[in-house]
Design a protein around this motif. Structure first.
Motif, PDB file in Angstrom:
ATOM      1  N   ALA A  23       0.679  -1.057  -0.051  1.00  0.00           N
ATOM      2  CA  ALA A  23       0.021   0.031   0.032  1.00  0.00           C
ATOM      3  C   ALA A  23       0.823   1.211  -0.124  1.00  0.00           C
ATOM      4  N   ALA A  24       2.110   1.201   0.717  1.00  0.00           N
ATOM      5  CA  ALA A  24       2.753   2.379   0.460  1.00  0.00           C
ATOM      6  C   ALA A  24       3.504   2.596  -0.468  1.00  0.00           C
ATOM      7  N   LEU A  25       3.712   1.767  -1.363  1.00  0.00           N
ATOM      8  CA  LEU A  25       4.299   1.992  -2.726  1.00  0.00           C
ATOM      9  C   LEU A  25       3.130   2.362  -3.751  1.00  0.00           C
ATOM     10  N   LEU A  26       1.915   1.960  -3.386  1.00  0.00           N
ATOM     11  CA  LEU A  26       0.813   2.412  -4.523  1.00  0.00           C
ATOM     12  C   LEU A  26       0.517   3.919  -4.043  1.00  0.00           C
ATOM     13  N   GLY A  27       0.728   4.350  -2.778  1.00  0.00           N
ATOM     14  CA  GLY A  27       0.421   5.507  -2.557  1.00  0.00           C
ATOM     15  C   GLY A  27       1.374   6.579  -2.943  1.00  0.00           C
ATOM     16  N   SER A  28       2.600   6.154  -3.169  1.00  0.00           N
ATOM     17  CA  SER A  28       3.869   6.833  -3.676  1.00  0.00           C
ATOM     18  C   SER A  28       3.715   7.127  -5.185  1.00  0.00           C
ATOM     19  N   LEU A  29       3.092   6.335  -6.033  1.00  0.00           N
ATOM     20  CA  LEU A  29       2.998   6.492  -7.493  1.00  0.00           C
ATOM     21  C   LEU A  29       2.771   7.774  -7.818  1.00  0.00           C
ATOM     22  N   PRO A  30       1.641   8.579  -7.474  1.00  0.00           N
ATOM     23  CA  PRO A  30       1.557   9.778  -7.953  1.00  0.00           C
ATOM     24  C   PRO A  30       2.545  10.953  -7.924  1.00  0.00           C
ATOM     25  N   ASP A  31       3.129  10.681  -6.946  1.00  0.00           N
ATOM     26  CA  ASP A  31       4.545  11.450  -6.678  1.00  0.00           C
ATOM     27  C   ASP A  31       5.757  11.081  -7.561  1.00  0.00           C
ATOM     28  N   ARG A  32       5.748   9.903  -7.816  1.00  0.00           N
ATOM     29  CA  ARG A  32       6.930   9.444  -8.953  1.00  0.00           C
ATOM     30  C   ARG A  32       6.558   9.810 -10.331  1.00  0.00           C
ATOM     31  N   LEU A  33       5.251   9.951 -10.487  1.00  0.00           N
ATOM     32  CA  LEU A  33       4.614  10.223 -11.824  1.00  0.00           C
ATOM     33  C   LEU A  33       4.899  11.808 -11.818  1.00  0.00           C
ATOM     34  N   ALA A  91       0.266   9.401 -17.845  1.00  0.00           N
ATOM     35  CA  ALA A  91       0.171   8.037 -17.426  1.00  0.00           C
ATOM     36  C   ALA A  91       1.505   7.455 -17.433  1.00  0.00           C
ATOM     37  N   GLY A  92       1.533   6.615 -16.191  1.00  0.00           N
ATOM     38  CA  GLY A  92       2.776   6.040 -16.095  1.00  0.00           C
ATOM     39  C   GLY A  92       2.584   4.558 -15.558  1.00  0.00           C
ATOM     40  N   LEU A  93       3.250   3.611 -16.313  1.00  0.00           N
ATOM     41  CA  LEU A  93       3.258   2.217 -16.113  1.00  0.00           C
ATOM     42  C   LEU A  93       4.350   1.870 -15.235  1.00  0.00           C
ATOM     43  N   PHE A  94       4.007   1.105 -14.094  1.00  0.00           N
ATOM     44  CA  PHE A  94       4.929   0.797 -12.927  1.00  0.00           C
ATOM     45  C   PHE A  94       4.840  -0.648 -12.811  1.00  0.00           C
ATOM     46  N   SER A  95       6.295  -1.407 -12.269  1.00  0.00           N
ATOM     47  CA  SER A  95       6.120  -2.616 -11.941  1.00  0.00           C
ATOM     48  C   SER A  95       5.875  -2.925 -10.501  1.00  0.00           C
ATOM     49  N   ALA A  96       5.617  -3.708 -10.110  1.00  0.00           N
ATOM     50  CA  ALA A  96       5.381  -4.189  -8.586  1.00  0.00           C
ATOM     51  C   ALA A  96       6.385  -3.791  -7.771  1.00  0.00           C
ATOM     52  N   ASP A  97       7.833  -3.691  -7.948  1.00  0.00           N
ATOM     53  CA  ASP A  97       8.714  -3.083  -7.139  1.00  0.00           C
ATOM     54  C   ASP A  97       8.745  -1.398  -7.290  1.00  0.00           C
ATOM     55  N   GLY A  98       7.884  -0.998  -7.831  1.00  0.00           N
ATOM     56  CA  GLY A  98       8.051   0.580  -8.193  1.00  0.00           C
ATOM     57  C   GLY A  98       8.675   0.993  -9.277  1.00  0.00           C
ATOM     58  N   GLU A  99       9.254   0.364 -10.250  1.00  0.00           N
ATOM     59  CA  GLU A  99       9.827   0.763 -11.241  1.00  0.00           C
ATOM     60  C   GLU A  99       9.080   1.498 -12.481  1.00  0.00           C
ATOM     61  N   PRO A 146       0.160  -9.282 -22.468  1.00  0.00           N
ATOM     62  CA  PRO A 146      -0.628  -8.540 -21.569  1.00  0.00           C
ATOM     63  C   PRO A 146       0.337  -8.170 -20.383  1.00  0.00           C
ATOM     64  N   LEU A 147       0.008  -7.206 -19.876  1.00  0.00           N
ATOM     65  CA  LEU A 147       0.784  -6.384 -18.824  1.00  0.00           C
ATOM     66  C   LEU A 147       0.331  -6.634 -17.562  1.00  0.00           C
ATOM     67  N   ARG A 148       0.742  -8.032 -17.262  1.00  0.00           N
ATOM     68  CA  ARG A 148       0.365  -8.685 -16.010  1.00  0.00           C
ATOM     69  C   ARG A 148       1.602  -8.059 -14.642  1.00  0.00           C
ATOM     70  N   GLY A 149       1.027  -7.801 -13.776  1.00  0.00           N
ATOM     71  CA  GLY A 149       2.007  -7.536 -12.663  1.00  0.00           C
ATOM     72  C   GLY A 149       2.637  -6.033 -12.644  1.00  0.00           C
ATOM     73  N   THR A 150       1.647  -5.125 -13.445  1.00  0.00           N
ATOM     74  CA  THR A 150       1.633  -3.718 -13.490  1.00  0.00           C
ATOM     75  C   THR A 150       0.720  -2.983 -13.033  1.00  0.00           C
ATOM     76  N   ALA A 151       1.044  -1.670 -12.786  1.00  0.00           N
ATOM     77  CA  ALA A 151       0.137  -0.581 -12.291  1.00  0.00           C
ATOM     78  C   ALA A 151       0.103   0.665 -13.145  1.00  0.00           C
ATOM     79  N   LEU A 152      -0.968   0.975 -13.465  1.00  0.00           N
ATOM     80  CA  LEU A 152      -1.122   2.165 -14.235  1.00  0.00           C
ATOM     81  C   LEU A 152      -1.723   3.317 -13.524  1.00  0.00           C
ATOM     82  N   GLN A 153      -0.658   4.448 -13.303  1.00  0.00           N
ATOM     83  CA  GLN A 153      -1.070   5.704 -12.669  1.00  0.00           C
ATOM     84  C   GLN A 153      -1.430   6.798 -13.675  1.00  0.00           C
ATOM     85  N   VAL A 154      -2.634   7.350 -13.395  1.00  0.00           N
ATOM     86  CA  VAL A 154      -3.003   8.374 -14.208  1.00  0.00           C
ATOM     87  C   VAL A 154      -3.157   9.597 -13.542  1.00  0.00           C
TER      88      VAL A 154
END
Length: 280
Positions: A145-155, A171-179, A207-215
């Motif tokens: 959850a902390a990683l997910l919460g950091s994605l907007p700032d990383r974007l 729009a930014g595509l991130f891996s599960a380790d935050g890359e 398919p983009l398994r194991g990724t998160a898209l932050q918009v």
């Protein structure tokens, strides 16, 4: 990169006390792009020039035309000039590989891609399920959850065009380790997502398994649909989702986050992928 992303202009800046001063400002460039498939016109969109092949590739994924790099034989800019006789780079022809069915150009674009189409939510969601090649997204990768919460700032840290203009979405595509795997900016929030998906298509990642898209905007039905079509299991938005976006995320097995800002977020669907606690 075709075209310029930023254009300078003169403005008059007025202050609260009534004083004004002339200065230069930066504007995000917006130009039309015509998409052709096998030589026939398919669609026209307004976009920020640049990463246009990614935009077209992602658009074709969103429309259910392709879902693998080997289905797209080539893309090329078609000849076109502006009033000064300069090449515009505003028409792209995508040639599909033999055996890949072209879209039915006798019909209007798929109605499920428009939130103003007036059809019911169930019909919209069913249409996407019929079109997607990857089905229900049931990967079991969990996200801190902390990683997910950091994605907007990383974007936000990487939004170079927004820094200059304040006038584009990201729009930014991130891996599960935050890359950060890919970031795209565009005057259209849908285009920014299509550019990310198109990059992944052309790189053979779907398919983009194991990724998160932050918009950077809200989570509309269209953005959930685009993520689903690309096999992205997690979509996070800094603003609110729509009711239909939540319904489709639940139906597709996706995790949908809204109000992702300041280290916290709301989970509207798929909370089984989130573990731990956000930073706020």
């Amino acid at each position: 990169m075709a075209g310029r992303l930023v254009r300078r202009t003169r403005v008059a800046r007025y202050a609260a006390d009534g004083t004004s001063i002339g200065r230069e400002d930066s504007l995000a460039v917006e130009e039309p792009l015509e998409v052709r498939v096998n030589g026939s016109s398919f669609s026209v969109t307004m976009r920020s020039p640049g990463d246009d092949f990614d935009l077209v590739g992602g658009f074709l994924v969103s429309e259910g035309v392709v879902w693998s790099a080997d289905q797209l034989a080539s893309m090329r800019f078609c000849a076109g000039t502006d009033e000064q006789g300069l090449q515009t780079f505003n028409v792209i022809d995508a040639e599909l590989s033999p055996g890949t069915a072209p879209p039915d150009l006798s019909l209007e674009r798929h109605v499920y891609t428009s939130s103003s189409c007036g059809i019911c939510g169930t019909a919209s969601i069913d249409a996407v399920h019929k079109a997607t090649h990857f089905g229900r997204l049931d990967d079991d990768i969990t996200w801190d959850a902390a990683l997910l919460g950091s994605l907007p700032d990383r974007l936000r840290e990487r939004q170079k065009v927004f820094d200059r203009t304040g006038g584009v979405h990201a729009a930014g595509l991130f891996s599960a380790d935050g890359e950060l795997l890919c970031l795209r900016e565009d005057v259209g929030r849908h285009n920014a997502v299509d550019k990310v998906v198109g990059w992944a298509l052309r790189d053979g990642r779907l398919p983009l398994r194991g990724t998160a898209l932050q918009v950077s905007g809200r989570a509309s039905f269209e953005l959930v649909q685009k993520a689903h079509m690309a096999g992205i299991p997690v979509l996070a938005a800094v603003s609110a989702p729509s009711s239909l976006a939540v319904e489709h995320a639940e139906s597709a097995g996706m995790t949908l986050l809204g109000f992702s800002r300041g280290g916290g977020f709301n989970v509207y669907a798929g909370d089984h992928r989130v573990h731990g606690a956000p930073t706020s």
